[in-house]
Structure formats: C-alpha cells, structure tokens
Design a protein around this motif. Structure first.
Motif, mmCIF file in Angstrom:
data_model
loop_
_atom_site.group_PDB
_atom_site.id
_atom_site.type_symbol
_atom_site.label_atom_id
_atom_site.label_comp_id
_atom_site.label_asym_id
_atom_site.label_seq_id
_atom_site.Cartn_x
_atom_site.Cartn_y
_atom_site.Cartn_z
ATOM 1 N N TRP A 1 19.666 17.822 9.666
ATOM 2 C CA TRP A 1 20.264 17.838 8.444
ATOM 3 C C TRP A 1 21.637 17.707 8.661
ATOM 4 C CZ3 TRP A 1 18.176 17.649 3.743
ATOM 5 C CH2 TRP A 1 19.084 17.829 2.764
ATOM 6 N N HIS A 2 22.323 18.479 9.857
ATOM 7 C CA HIS A 2 23.722 18.605 9.795
ATOM 8 C C HIS A 2 24.493 17.509 10.790
ATOM 9 C CE1 HIS A 2 22.616 22.513 8.487
ATOM 10 N NE2 HIS A 2 23.754 22.388 7.775
ATOM 11 N N ASP A 3 23.518 16.746 11.620
ATOM 12 C CA ASP A 3 24.271 15.976 12.630
ATOM 13 C C ASP A 3 23.902 14.603 12.329
ATOM 14 O OD1 ASP A 3 25.419 14.583 14.589
ATOM 15 O OD2 ASP A 3 24.047 15.639 16.357
ATOM 16 N N GLU A 4 24.763 13.618 11.721
ATOM 17 C CA GLU A 4 24.399 12.237 11.268
ATOM 18 C C GLU A 4 23.648 11.408 12.557
ATOM 19 O OE1 GLU A 4 27.779 10.293 9.847
ATOM 20 O OE2 GLU A 4 28.053 11.825 8.408
ATOM 21 N N GLU A 5 24.128 11.723 13.728
ATOM 22 C CA GLU A 5 23.644 11.073 14.598
ATOM 23 C C GLU A 5 22.214 11.417 15.192
ATOM 24 O OE1 GLU A 5 26.175 11.351 18.281
ATOM 25 O OE2 GLU A 5 27.782 10.387 17.305
ATOM 26 N N ALA A 6 21.616 12.566 14.777
ATOM 27 C CA ALA A 6 20.023 12.970 14.828
ATOM 28 C C ALA A 6 19.346 12.796 13.610
ATOM 29 C CB ALA A 6 20.052 14.386 15.436
ATOM 30 N N SER A 7 20.009 11.845 12.573
ATOM 31 C CA SER A 7 19.018 11.774 11.493
ATOM 32 C C SER A 7 17.628 10.921 11.523
ATOM 33 C CB SER A 7 20.154 10.977 10.337
ATOM 34 O OG SER A 7 20.400 9.729 10.688
ATOM 35 N N GLN A 8 17.753 10.307 12.673
ATOM 36 C CA GLN A 8 16.520 9.543 12.819
ATOM 37 C C GLN A 8 15.181 10.219 12.896
ATOM 38 O OE1 GLN A 8 18.559 9.786 15.401
ATOM 39 N NE2 GLN A 8 17.549 10.595 17.269
ATOM 40 N N VAL A 9 15.298 11.896 12.871
ATOM 41 C CA VAL A 9 14.173 12.582 12.823
ATOM 42 C C VAL A 9 13.411 12.662 11.457
ATOM 43 C CG1 VAL A 9 13.659 15.212 12.745
ATOM 44 C CG2 VAL A 9 15.213 14.227 14.372
ATOM 45 N N TRP A 10 14.204 12.086 10.537
ATOM 46 C CA TRP A 10 13.489 11.816 8.997
ATOM 47 C C TRP A 10 12.751 10.775 9.165
ATOM 48 C CZ3 TRP A 10 13.757 16.403 7.040
ATOM 49 C CH2 TRP A 10 15.148 17.078 7.433
ATOM 50 N N LEU A 11 12.678 9.825 10.000
ATOM 51 C CA LEU A 11 11.871 8.918 10.052
ATOM 52 C C LEU A 11 10.422 9.264 10.647
ATOM 53 C CD1 LEU A 11 14.249 5.958 11.466
ATOM 54 C CD2 LEU A 11 13.311 6.347 9.135
ATOM 55 N N VAL A 12 10.243 10.058 11.084
ATOM 56 C CA VAL A 12 8.950 10.844 11.818
ATOM 57 C C VAL A 12 7.769 10.615 10.904
ATOM 58 C CG1 VAL A 12 7.766 12.562 13.014
ATOM 59 C CG2 VAL A 12 10.143 11.796 13.902
ATOM 60 N N LEU A 13 8.088 11.563 9.746
ATOM 61 C CA LEU A 13 7.097 11.580 8.912
ATOM 62 C C LEU A 13 6.710 10.452 8.161
ATOM 63 C CD1 LEU A 13 7.930 14.983 7.067
ATOM 64 C CD2 LEU A 13 6.114 14.518 8.577
ATOM 65 N N PRO A 14 7.415 9.435 7.731
ATOM 66 C CA PRO A 14 7.008 8.243 7.186
ATOM 67 C C PRO A 14 6.202 7.398 8.192
ATOM 68 C CG PRO A 14 9.274 8.561 6.645
ATOM 69 C CD PRO A 14 9.048 9.486 7.602
ATOM 70 N N VAL A 15 6.884 7.329 9.684
ATOM 71 C CA VAL A 15 5.947 6.425 10.564
ATOM 72 C C VAL A 15 4.666 7.289 10.780
ATOM 73 C CG1 VAL A 15 6.306 5.750 13.092
ATOM 74 C CG2 VAL A 15 8.311 5.709 11.416
ATOM 75 N N ALA A 16 4.623 8.413 10.982
ATOM 76 C CA ALA A 16 3.337 9.245 11.238
ATOM 77 C C ALA A 16 2.423 8.673 10.095
ATOM 78 C CB ALA A 16 3.532 10.670 11.160
ATOM 79 N N ALA A 17 2.851 8.801 8.708
ATOM 80 C CA ALA A 17 2.044 8.384 7.913
ATOM 81 C C ALA A 17 1.442 7.094 7.659
ATOM 82 C CB ALA A 17 2.759 8.963 6.336
ATOM 83 N N TRP A 18 2.414 6.088 8.161
ATOM 84 C CA TRP A 18 2.059 4.579 8.157
ATOM 85 C C TRP A 18 0.834 4.546 9.439
ATOM 86 C CZ3 TRP A 18 3.476 1.306 12.324
ATOM 87 C CH2 TRP A 18 3.079 -0.124 12.064
ATOM 88 N N LEU A 19 1.014 5.321 10.682
ATOM 89 C CA LEU A 19 0.148 5.180 11.401
ATOM 90 C C LEU A 19 -1.180 5.540 11.062
ATOM 91 C CD1 LEU A 19 2.292 6.072 14.555
ATOM 92 C CD2 LEU A 19 1.259 3.986 14.071
ATOM 93 N N VAL A 20 -1.364 6.790 10.532
ATOM 94 C CA VAL A 20 -2.443 7.156 9.933
ATOM 95 C C VAL A 20 -3.327 6.282 9.025
ATOM 96 C CG1 VAL A 20 -3.391 9.281 8.614
ATOM 97 C CG2 VAL A 20 -2.087 9.517 10.371
ATOM 98 N N TRP A 21 -2.479 5.829 8.077
ATOM 99 C CA TRP A 21 -2.762 4.902 7.124
ATOM 100 C C TRP A 21 -3.398 3.634 7.814
ATOM 101 C CZ3 TRP A 21 -0.607 -0.054 5.474
ATOM 102 C CH2 TRP A 21 -1.267 -0.633 4.283
#
Length: 98
Positions: free
Chosen positions: A72-92
C-alpha cells in the motif's frame, strides 16, 4: 566367434497382483482412486477448506499485514496487487480439473 546380443529379449510384463487389502466398497478398487473420491466439491469439503485457509491466514497474520502495508505504501512493491486477479484467472482456467 559367437557374440551375445547387447540387449536381453523383451518379455511380457508380469501380471498385476491381486486386489490388495485397501480394496473396499467405500473407496472403490484402490483407496484414494475410487469413484467416491472423485465426486467433486461438497459442503463439508468447502467448510474444511475455508477453515484451513482461515487458520493458515491467522497463523501468518503479521506477515500478511506487513506485506499489505508495504504494497500500500511502496510504489515499487505494488505488483502484490496482481496476485489476486492472476490467482482468480488461474482457478477460472483450470476449473474443470478442479
């Protein structure tokens, strides 16, 4: 001068052993491989899975909180927010196999 063949002759595979002690009507011909184990999702399995997931998240709460704070606070670590959509896509995409 006679030479022996390099490879021994191929023989038929041995017969499969008779049914083992794991054979039961409840589990089919082999424990873990019978039709009862392939019936898919049940309420009991969903509840157990959710309980185990919550238990795992509770056990690692401080680590999860730290990961989310950094994301939330570090712009360089914002790729963490991609985990949930990618995981949902893999499950789908693998849903028929699940």
């Amino acid at each position: 001068m006679s030479t022996a063949p390099l490879n021994p002759p191929v023989t038929a595979a041995p017969e499969a052993p008779a049914a083992s002690s794991v054979t039961s009507p409840e589990f089919g011909s082999r424990a873990g491989l019978g039709p009862r184990m392939r019936r898919g999702w049940t309420v009991q399995r969903l509840v157990i899975g959710a309980a185990l997931g919550l238990l795992a998240a509770a056990a690692c709460y401080r680590a999860w909180a730290d990961i989310l704070w950094i994301a939330w606070h570090d712009e360089e670590a914002s790729q963490v927010w991609l985990v949930l959509p990618v995981a949902a896509w893999l499950v789908w995409g693998r849903w028929p196999a699940i």
